[in-house]
Design a protein around this motif. Structure first.
Motif, PDB file in Angstrom:
ATOM      1  N   TYR A  41     -15.592   7.567 -14.604  1.00 10.86           N
ATOM      2  CA  TYR A  41     -16.561   7.098 -13.602  1.00 10.86           C
ATOM      3  C   TYR A  41     -16.198   5.717 -13.073  1.00 10.86           C
ATOM      4  O   TYR A  41     -16.431   5.400 -11.920  1.00 10.86           O
ATOM      5  CB  TYR A  41     -17.991   7.126 -14.177  1.00 10.86           C
ATOM      6  N   TYR A  45     -16.080   3.141  -9.252  1.00 14.13           N
ATOM      7  CA  TYR A  45     -16.532   1.759  -9.003  1.00 14.13           C
ATOM      8  C   TYR A  45     -15.382   0.940  -8.402  1.00 14.13           C
ATOM      9  O   TYR A  45     -15.600   0.078  -7.543  1.00 14.13           O
ATOM     10  CB  TYR A  45     -16.995   1.063 -10.289  1.00 14.13           C
ATOM     11  N   GLN A 120     -12.968   7.907 -22.854  1.00 11.08           N
ATOM     12  CA  GLN A 120     -14.366   8.278 -23.123  1.00 11.08           C
ATOM     13  C   GLN A 120     -14.638   8.356 -24.625  1.00 11.08           C
ATOM     14  O   GLN A 120     -15.712   7.963 -25.093  1.00 11.08           O
ATOM     15  CB  GLN A 120     -14.682   9.610 -22.438  1.00 11.08           C
ATOM     16  N   THR A 123     -14.926   4.835 -26.046  1.00 13.07           N
ATOM     17  CA  THR A 123     -16.191   4.252 -25.573  1.00 13.07           C
ATOM     18  C   THR A 123     -17.343   4.752 -26.441  1.00 13.07           C
ATOM     19  O   THR A 123     -18.195   3.981 -26.897  1.00 13.07           O
ATOM     20  CB  THR A 123     -16.446   4.645 -24.106  1.00 13.07           C
ATOM     21  N   GLY A 148     -18.933  13.335 -19.433  1.00 11.71           N
ATOM     22  CA  GLY A 148     -17.737  13.086 -20.238  1.00 11.71           C
ATOM     23  C   GLY A 148     -18.060  12.299 -21.492  1.00 11.71           C
ATOM     24  O   GLY A 148     -17.872  12.768 -22.622  1.00 11.71           O
ATOM     25  N   VAL A 149     -18.585  11.093 -21.339  1.00  8.07           N
ATOM     26  CA  VAL A 149     -18.958  10.281 -22.509  1.00  8.07           C
ATOM     27  C   VAL A 149     -20.114  10.955 -23.243  1.00  8.07           C
ATOM     28  O   VAL A 149     -20.149  10.991 -24.481  1.00  8.07           O
ATOM     29  CB  VAL A 149     -19.346   8.843 -22.087  1.00  8.07           C
ATOM     30  N   SER A 169     -29.595  17.020 -15.968  1.00  8.09           N
ATOM     31  CA  SER A 169     -30.304  17.293 -14.713  1.00  8.09           C
ATOM     32  C   SER A 169     -30.347  18.773 -14.354  1.00  8.09           C
ATOM     33  O   SER A 169     -30.778  19.124 -13.259  1.00  8.09           O
ATOM     34  CB  SER A 169     -29.661  16.497 -13.572  1.00  8.09           C
ATOM     35  N   LYS A 173     -26.560  22.408 -17.707  1.00  9.53           N
ATOM     36  CA  LYS A 173     -26.096  21.261 -18.506  1.00  9.53           C
ATOM     37  C   LYS A 173     -26.852  21.197 -19.833  1.00  9.53           C
ATOM     38  O   LYS A 173     -26.283  20.778 -20.855  1.00  9.53           O
ATOM     39  CB  LYS A 173     -26.316  19.954 -17.739  1.00  9.53           C
ATOM     40  N   GLY A 212     -25.677   5.402 -19.979  1.00 17.01           N
ATOM     41  CA  GLY A 212     -24.592   5.177 -19.022  1.00 17.01           C
ATOM     42  C   GLY A 212     -25.021   5.459 -17.598  1.00 17.01           C
ATOM     43  O   GLY A 212     -24.201   5.435 -16.688  1.00 17.01           O
ATOM     44  N   PHE A 234     -24.378   1.060 -20.876  1.00 19.46           N
ATOM     45  CA  PHE A 234     -22.901   0.975 -20.804  1.00 19.46           C
ATOM     46  C   PHE A 234     -22.335   1.459 -19.482  1.00 19.46           C
ATOM     47  O   PHE A 234     -21.114   1.624 -19.367  1.00 19.46           O
ATOM     48  CB  PHE A 234     -22.259   1.713 -21.994  1.00 19.46           C
ATOM     49  N   ASN A 236     -23.133   2.560 -14.913  1.00 16.19           N
ATOM     50  CA  ASN A 236     -23.933   2.459 -13.681  1.00 16.19           C
ATOM     51  C   ASN A 236     -23.826   3.718 -12.822  1.00 16.19           C
ATOM     52  O   ASN A 236     -23.698   3.620 -11.613  1.00 16.19           O
ATOM     53  CB  ASN A 236     -23.436   1.309 -12.804  1.00 16.19           C
ATOM     54  N   ALA A 237     -23.823   4.905 -13.412  1.00 12.10           N
ATOM     55  CA  ALA A 237     -23.603   6.106 -12.596  1.00 12.10           C
ATOM     56  C   ALA A 237     -24.622   6.211 -11.459  1.00 12.10           C
ATOM     57  O   ALA A 237     -24.315   6.742 -10.392  1.00 12.10           O
ATOM     58  CB  ALA A 237     -23.643   7.343 -13.481  1.00 12.10           C
ATOM     59  N   PRO A 259     -21.792  -3.208 -23.373  1.00 14.26           N
ATOM     60  CA  PRO A 259     -20.394  -3.287 -23.813  1.00 14.26           C
ATOM     61  C   PRO A 259     -19.392  -2.888 -22.725  1.00 14.26           C
ATOM     62  O   PRO A 259     -19.728  -2.187 -21.771  1.00 14.26           O
ATOM     63  CB  PRO A 259     -20.350  -2.252 -24.946  1.00 14.26           C
ATOM     64  N   LEU A 261     -15.355  -1.297 -23.034  1.00 10.07           N
ATOM     65  CA  LEU A 261     -14.424  -0.810 -24.054  1.00 10.07           C
ATOM     66  C   LEU A 261     -13.294  -1.788 -24.330  1.00 10.07           C
ATOM     67  O   LEU A 261     -12.905  -2.003 -25.483  1.00 10.07           O
ATOM     68  CB  LEU A 261     -13.852   0.552 -23.617  1.00 10.07           C
ATOM     69  N   ARG A 310     -22.713  15.064  -9.609  1.00  9.87           N
ATOM     70  CA  ARG A 310     -23.498  15.389 -10.809  1.00  9.87           C
ATOM     71  C   ARG A 310     -23.343  16.847 -11.216  1.00  9.87           C
ATOM     72  O   ARG A 310     -24.118  17.348 -12.023  1.00  9.87           O
ATOM     73  CB  ARG A 310     -24.986  15.057 -10.621  1.00  9.87           C
TER      74      ARG A 310
HETATM   75  N1  NAP Z   1     -18.752   0.357 -20.730  1.00 13.00           N
HETATM   76  C1  NAP Z   1     -17.634   1.038 -20.844  1.00 13.00           C
HETATM   77  O1  NAP Z   1     -16.635   0.547 -21.403  1.00 13.00           O
HETATM   78  C2  NAP Z   1     -17.548   2.426 -20.296  1.00 13.00           C
HETATM   79  C3  NAP Z   1     -16.448   3.238 -20.559  1.00 13.00           C
HETATM   80  C4  NAP Z   1     -16.459   4.547 -20.068  1.00 13.00           C
HETATM   81  C5  NAP Z   1     -17.532   5.002 -19.313  1.00 13.00           C
HETATM   82  N2  NAP Z   1     -18.555   4.162 -19.032  1.00 13.00           N
HETATM   83  C6  NAP Z   1     -19.699   4.616 -18.251  1.00 13.00           C
HETATM   84  O2  NAP Z   1     -20.206   5.787 -18.824  1.00 13.00           O
HETATM   85  C7  NAP Z   1     -20.904   6.532 -17.835  1.00 13.00           C
HETATM   86  C8  NAP Z   1     -20.435   7.967 -17.921  1.00 13.00           C
HETATM   87  O3  NAP Z   1     -19.082   8.038 -17.492  1.00 13.00           O
HETATM   88  P1  NAP Z   1     -18.326   9.440 -17.410  1.00 13.00           P
HETATM   89  O4  NAP Z   1     -16.972   9.127 -16.876  1.00 13.00           O
HETATM   90  O5  NAP Z   1     -18.473  10.143 -18.690  1.00 13.00           O
HETATM   91  O6  NAP Z   1     -19.154  10.183 -16.268  1.00 13.00           O
HETATM   92  P2  NAP Z   1     -20.117  11.469 -16.430  1.00 13.00           P
HETATM   93  O7  NAP Z   1     -21.160  11.158 -17.453  1.00 13.00           O
HETATM   94  O8  NAP Z   1     -19.295  12.661 -16.628  1.00 13.00           O
HETATM   95  O9  NAP Z   1     -20.797  11.546 -15.002  1.00 13.00           O
HETATM   96  C9  NAP Z   1     -21.911  10.765 -14.695  1.00 13.00           C
HETATM   97  C10 NAP Z   1     -23.231  11.501 -15.007  1.00 13.00           C
HETATM   98  O10 NAP Z   1     -24.289  10.570 -14.810  1.00 13.00           O
HETATM   99  C11 NAP Z   1     -25.451  11.290 -14.471  1.00 13.00           C
HETATM  100  N3  NAP Z   1     -26.148  10.678 -13.331  1.00 13.00           N
HETATM  101  C12 NAP Z   1     -27.437  10.315 -13.327  1.00 13.00           C
HETATM  102  N4  NAP Z   1     -27.779   9.801 -12.146  1.00 13.00           N
HETATM  103  C13 NAP Z   1     -26.695   9.857 -11.366  1.00 13.00           C
HETATM  104  C14 NAP Z   1     -26.444   9.483 -10.026  1.00 13.00           C
HETATM  105  N5  NAP Z   1     -27.401   8.962  -9.242  1.00 13.00           N
HETATM  106  N6  NAP Z   1     -25.205   9.691  -9.519  1.00 13.00           N
HETATM  107  C15 NAP Z   1     -24.228  10.206 -10.297  1.00 13.00           C
HETATM  108  N7  NAP Z   1     -24.415  10.564 -11.591  1.00 13.00           N
HETATM  109  C16 NAP Z   1     -25.638  10.400 -12.119  1.00 13.00           C
HETATM  110  C17 NAP Z   1     -25.037  12.709 -14.145  1.00 13.00           C
HETATM  111  O11 NAP Z   1     -25.505  13.544 -15.209  1.00 13.00           O
HETATM  112  P3  NAP Z   1     -26.938  14.292 -15.013  1.00 13.00           P
HETATM  113  O12 NAP Z   1     -26.835  14.956 -13.665  1.00 13.00           O
HETATM  114  O13 NAP Z   1     -27.003  15.267 -16.123  1.00 13.00           O
HETATM  115  O14 NAP Z   1     -27.977  13.224 -15.068  1.00 13.00           O
HETATM  116  C18 NAP Z   1     -23.525  12.661 -14.090  1.00 13.00           C
HETATM  117  O15 NAP Z   1     -22.940  13.883 -14.486  1.00 13.00           O
HETATM  118  C19 NAP Z   1     -20.591   5.860 -16.502  1.00 13.00           C
HETATM  119  O16 NAP Z   1     -21.668   5.038 -16.131  1.00 13.00           O
HETATM  120  C20 NAP Z   1     -19.382   5.003 -16.820  1.00 13.00           C
HETATM  121  O17 NAP Z   1     -19.264   3.909 -15.991  1.00 13.00           O
HETATM  122  C21 NAP Z   1     -18.596   2.890 -19.521  1.00 13.00           C
END
Ligand code: NAP
Length: 320
Positions: A41, A45, A120, A123, A148-149, A169, A173, A212, A234, A236-237, A259, A261, A310
């Motif tokens: 994700y 960004y 992921q 993380t 994913g996460v 959602s 899922k 997330g 963690f 901002n999806a 956090p 990673l 999503r």
């Molecule tokens: N801090 C770190 O080091 C770190 C590292 C990796 C990932 N992350 C964060 O972890 C989160 C998940 O990453 P991922 O790569 O595994 O993605 P992901 O979870 O596969 O995709 C994002 C999910 O967020 C949900 N979501 C809720 N509102 C949304 C919106 N308005 N627009 C889009 N998605 C929305 C959706 O699930 P539902 O439809 O089921 O709600 C969507 O499938 C992201 O925020 C990412 O930035 C952070």
């Protein structure tokens, strides 16, 4: 070489598949021929400018492939090593990498598994071991539980003995989250998250909330956590969490963490520790990787449209 380049920040349409020069190793770096590239994700960004990086930029933070060039100052890698890389510029046939961001793969780990599990998986694992050390019997709320996460968090929390409540959602899922460690699911299009958490936990709330999704869920996360509990925000999806007044945490003595990673991977010792634990989880079958789809590198735009729609579950990959 072929690469996916952003010259101006924006939507998925700004991802250009084009020819750029192959990077050269300098004294302290090496060059990797990427075979499989992880889509995360955070790539959206960097593309949109939410996390601003100078342009032109090659998107991507994760890949698996082989070392093809080694700088004279690099001692611990050689040409031909099979590796996974957590760094920049990975939506490309070749990436220049710093050794600290590269880990050798054993023969039994495929490029697909490596590129699908590392960013992921680490993380998720650092979050449940360091951010909030999950204990047997805990109630843990995982937002976007089929992502994913999210799917990895569900499996890891279950492995550690927790009761996992996942938000999703759609009913499709929900089924996937239940198959991967969630004990309860909340379909956010049909149910109120805080009300359901209170029903499930007898009004106490969760020991930890792993969020997330960001803007859309942050206030629910603070409501759904119990007294003395932990909220880990963690990602901002749905958009970034607006600034808060920290006094709101005193209502329940909530611990709040945000956090990234890379802060867990600052030395070779830390890299070896966290990667070693992740490989053990995979080898023991405590976690399974779910690959949503493997796209051609030239179709990175479609991968971004899909992850932001999503509709995806588990991991998206690119093949270079
Ligand atoms: N801090 C770190 O080091 C770190 C590292 C990796 C990932 N992350 C964060 O972890 C989160 C998940 O990453 P991922 O790569 O595994 O993605 P992901 O979870 O596969 O995709 C994002 C999910 O967020 C949900 N979501 C809720 N509102 C949304 C919106 N308005 N627009 C889009 N998605 C929305 C959706 O699930 P539902 O439809 O089921 O709600 C969507 O499938 C992201 O925020 C990412 O930035 C952070």
């Amino acid at each position: 070489m072929n690469a996916v380049v952003v010259e101006k920040h924006g939507g998925p349409e700004v991802l250009q598949y084009k020819q750029v020069p192959i990077p050269k190793a300098d004294q302290k770096n090496l060059v990797i021929r990427n075979h499989i590239i992880g889509v995360n994700y955070i790539d959206t960004y960097h593309r949109s400018g939410l996390y601003p990086l100078p342009t032109p930029l090659v998107v991507g933070k994760e890949s698996a492939g082989e070392v093809v060039e080694v700088g004279p100052g690099v001692t611990n890698f050689k040409v031909g090593d099979r590796v996974v890389y957590l760094g920049g510029d990975t939506y490309a046939e070749y990436s220049k990498a710093e050794p600290i961001s590269v880990v050798k793969l054993s023969d039994n780990v495929s490029y697909e598994t490596a590129a699908a599990s590392v960013l992921q998986g680490l993380t998720a694992w650092t979050m449940v071991r360091d951010g909030y050390p999950v204990k047997k019997g805990d109630y843990i709320l995982v937002h976007a539980a089929a992502g994913g996460v999210g799917l990895l968090l569900c499996q890891m929390c279950k492995h550690l003995g927790a009761h996992v409540i996942g938000t999703v959602s759609s009913n499709e899922k929900a089924k996937i989250a239940l198959e991967n460690g969630a004990e309860f699911v909340i379909n956010t299009n049909e149910e109120n998250t805080v009300e359901r958490v209170n029903e499930i936990t007898g009004g106490l709330g969760c020991h930890a909330v792993l969020d997330g999704v960001g803007k859309a869920t942050f206030s629910d996360s603070l409501e759904a956590v119990r007294r003395l509990g932990t909220v880990i925000s963690f990602g901002n999806a749905s958009g970034t969490v607006p600034p808060i007044n920290i006094a709101i945490l005193s209502k329940k003595n909530v611990k709040l963490m945000r956090p990234a990673l890379y802060n867990y991977l600052g030395s070779r010792e830390e890299v070896n520790k966290w990667f070693g634990e992740l490989w053990e989880l995979l080898e023991a079958g405590h976690i399974k990787i779910h690959i949503h789809k493997i796209y051609d590198l030239k179709d990175a735009k479609q991968a971004h449209l899909d992850i932001e729609s999503r509709k995806t579950t588990g991991k998206l990959l690119l093949k270079a």
